[in-house]
Design an enzyme around this catalytic site. Structure first.
Site, short mmCIF file in Angstrom:
data_model
loop_
_atom_site.label_atom_id
_atom_site.label_comp_id
_atom_site.label_asym_id
_atom_site.label_seq_id
_atom_site.Cartn_x
_atom_site.Cartn_y
_atom_site.Cartn_z
N ASP A 1 -2.25 -0.38 0.83
CA ASP A 1 -1.51 -0.68 -0.06
C ASP A 1 -0.38 0.23 0.02
O ASP A 1 -0.17 1.22 -0.59
CB ASP A 1 -1.97 -0.96 -1.51
N GLU B 1 8.01 -1.10 -4.74
CA GLU B 1 7.10 -2.36 -5.14
C GLU B 1 6.24 -1.85 -6.57
O GLU B 1 6.25 -2.50 -7.34
CB GLU B 1 6.52 -2.89 -4.41
N HIS C 1 -4.67 1.88 -5.09
CA HIS C 1 -4.30 2.91 -6.04
C HIS C 1 -4.85 4.17 -6.15
O HIS C 1 -4.74 4.71 -7.14
CB HIS C 1 -3.78 2.52 -7.35
#
Lengths: 459, 459
Positions: free
Chosen positions: B292, B326, B424
């Site tokens: 990510d 983002e 995350h």
């Protein structure tokens, strides 16, 4: 349309809708149970972390027999039993060593003996190396170029293949038959590039066989990590006269007694029809065998746990079979078939999970066209679970020997991309298995077995 | 049938067959290039291991801008440029600490501040804990039960969901809005169960917002690992009066200047029609952001590398856009749209990869029915690559703001099972990305962009 015809059609339509609805509901409950109420991950944790590697004839294999039998006994089978089978016992012995001798420079590389290989002499083998990319190239080089050398089989798995198993099939002959073929041309040993699509430092073992060459001509066979293979190949280009040293202490012992572990639920309507689901209990010795095939073992047991959770009683007899010795002999699969023939049993389904515990994608199916079509007719039901691949193909090694008047064989088809990163190597460990992926596989297996149980096969 | 009609039909049929054949061949070459001649994995290695985390405003983010611009310049774009955008800068500060005070026993648990949270006072916060499972339950408890306490949001992601993203959506409100809501009832802080389907020791950060509550009412918000959440919940059951301590030092700084990185190839036939493909360059700060969204960044760049390898020149303008911010602001996506409006640009396609670098399964599509159907008509072409899921759904956050007269938005849809194990968290690292899975994703993106370029969209 006559009123009776209309009512009859209405009845057919509504009962078919209700059957359809009920399958959808049933699959939903199956997957729900698999994802929220599964024992599979805990079982695998025990198999991998408390027991560990389970090569046929090893203490680990015997512990796994005892453990899975005990766990199956808690699952409420009508009968849980052991099926005796004599298995080969091959022992790796002390850790292998190998290095490249590039003039005065000694570069250590990771190798492991291939299963079934003989040992090197105690002082190891040192020889020049000849690199080949195929058995064909080996034969073309002939005795002149090969005599007295170590043959280095370096054909990589074809990265362009989408399915990793196709890449594996395309490179496997070097591992399985390389030593026997190289021996015919006077080679003193073989080193094969590990069957791994990734560049890393793990050597990958696996079965090799000497075929029908006389025992006096057996030569030691080892696998080298993919990084090691790249390095050896590169070093050979700059110094074709380099030497390679390797030492391994493996030994083939006498066969020993082991067991297939079997749990059976008698069918409520057609007990004479048997559905078997299973995986193999043995694993290679370099790691826990979590993907190969701890995953298949616990997923097969989980099928029964799911049915228990849902209160589902199969109409046909359901057997969970944990085969022994898939990796280096297939004795368990052969024994199961032998006893089945003796007992004149009728198998209608054999389902194996032996392609890793990754996200399930579909089924690899062996059967006649009518039964293949029947299985494919369930495809829509699997769509919500992202199961989409229904293909004709190899279903499983352990169920290979099984014969029956009419039988469908199926293999669970998980995502294959990561499988050969771990296959037969030191990193086939519990942490490489994702709980949900494992559970989705079990749900997929239970769903298909439910459908075959309910709708039968085309005879 | 008249002869002319027959010939015309024959011509249509044969040209349609030849077009079909050529698409099949093209996709084969695209995937082949992706799997055997890709730069994506090496780019990701650099982004992850040489640069590391890339939170907006951080040194890592700026290095990533410089690096990807330089790499894009090697790819033969007509133009590579930076698009200025002011981004929020939030800094975690020293590592958070937290423990459960169960009478005299102090049990340390892993937490991390949520992005955008304020710090605790320097000496930390110690308070009783109230566990809730939803914002609704929070409101029902009201001020009486909540005042002065730490609210512990412990609703787990729903394991019964097949798609992990659905489970994420179902639990995300606690993280995003929990602190703002709890503050309204006088809470002194919030601890949210990490959005992770697995039980482990990684706390997962992510954006949270205080909405429109006055700044004086902001309270510190942290995430606790899933194992930590289980332990806290269990301990609360035996001791509802236990206290929880946590300390975090994060701070929201002034906005700073950063950039979207853009590479553009002018279309050979319709340069006024723009196709954009991209991912976001920023990542959370706890790890490398390999999944990510390092994966999406390098896959987007790889689309151009593939086209270069095959000598394919797009008819429409192709832009690779690496958006900034983002994760905690979406400023890059908004800025891109703002500039696009200013320049009166016409986008026909926006394709984002921001769901991890796992095995691709399909596309998540936003567009009108005619265009959706047109995209679905390509499904058969993707079958050999095991791409099967063409669904209406969220395409991507960065392309969310983008408007155009008529546009198709698509997101790459990889297998989702492992995504939230890493999302995350401190283990979103390079080793969790499989090279082939990453490359198959890039091949899938390039294939779809090729088809949209060739056949256009329904206007």
């Amino acid at each position: 349309m006559k009123k009776n015809t209309f009512i009859a059609l209405l009845f057919i339509a509504s009962s078919s809708i209700s059957a359809q609805k009920s399958d959808e509901q049933m699959l939903k409950e199956v997957y729900n149970s698999a994802l929220t109420n599964s024992k599979s991950y805990a079982w695998l944790d025990h198999l991998s972390n408390k027991i560990g590697s389970r090569l046929s004839g090893s203490a680990g294999a015997e512990k796994a027999v005892v453990y899975t039998k005990a766990e199956m006994e808690k699952l409420g089978f009508d009968r849980v039993y052991l099926q005796e089978v004599m298995v080969p016992k091959w022992v790796r012995g002390e850790k292998e060593t190998a290095y490249i001798l590039d003039n005065k420079t000694k570069i250590t590389v990771p190798i492991c003996a291939l299963g079934g290989s003989i040992a090197t002499p105690k002082k190891g083998i040192t020889a020049e190396v000849i690199e080949v990319n195929s058995l064909k190239e080996l034969a073309e080089l002939g005795k002149d170029k090969i005599q007295g050398k170590i043959v280095f089989f370096n054909r990589a798995m074809d990265a362009a293949q989408i399915e990793a198993f196709h890449a594996y099939s395309g490179a496997g002959d070097q591992r399985y038959a390389g030593a026997a073929e190289a021996s015919k041309f006077g080679a003193v040993g073989t080193i094969v590039r590990s069957l791994n699509l990734r560049l890393d430092d793990f050597p990958h073992t696996g079965a090799q066989g000497y075929g029908d060459i006389p025992e006096s001509q057996y030569i030691p066979a080892a696998a080298i990590s993919t990084n090691g293979a790249e390095l050896l190949s590169k070093t050979l280009k700059s110094n074709p006269k380099l030497k390679f040293y390797f030492k391994q202490s493996c030994v083939q012992m006498d066969d020993v007694l082991s067991y297939n572990v079997i749990g059976e639920i008698k069918g409520s309507e057609s007990p004479e029809n048997i559905m078997v689901v299973g995986g193999h209990l043995d694993s290679w010795d370099l790691a826990d065998g979590s993907h190969d095939d701890g995953a298949g073992v616990v997923q097969s047991m989980e099928v029964v746990n799911i049915f228990n959770n849902l209160g589902y009683k199969p109409k046909n007899t359901l057997r969970v079979v944990l085969w022994m010795n898939e990796e280096n002999g297939l004795r368990g699969g052969k024994k199961y078939e032998e006893i089945s023939l003796l007992n004149k049993e009728n198998h209608i389904l054999a389902f194996e999970s032996d392609s890793g515990g990754f996200t399930p994608r579909g089924f690899s199916i062996e059967g006649d066209a009518a039964n293949f079509d029947k299985i494919v007719s369930y495809k829509k039901l699997f769509e919500p679970y992202l199961i989409h691949s229904f293909v004709v193909g190899h279903a499983g090694s352990d169920i290979g020997p099984l014969t029956s008047k009419k039988i469908i064989k199926m293999g669970l088809k998980p995502d294959s991309q990561r499988y050969f990163d771990h296959h037969h190597a030191g990193n086939d460990t519990f942490d490489a298995v994702n709980k949900r992926e494992l559970e989705l596989g079990a749900g997929t297996m239970a769903s298909m077995i439910y459908l075959v149980d309910k709708y039968g096969i085309v005879n």
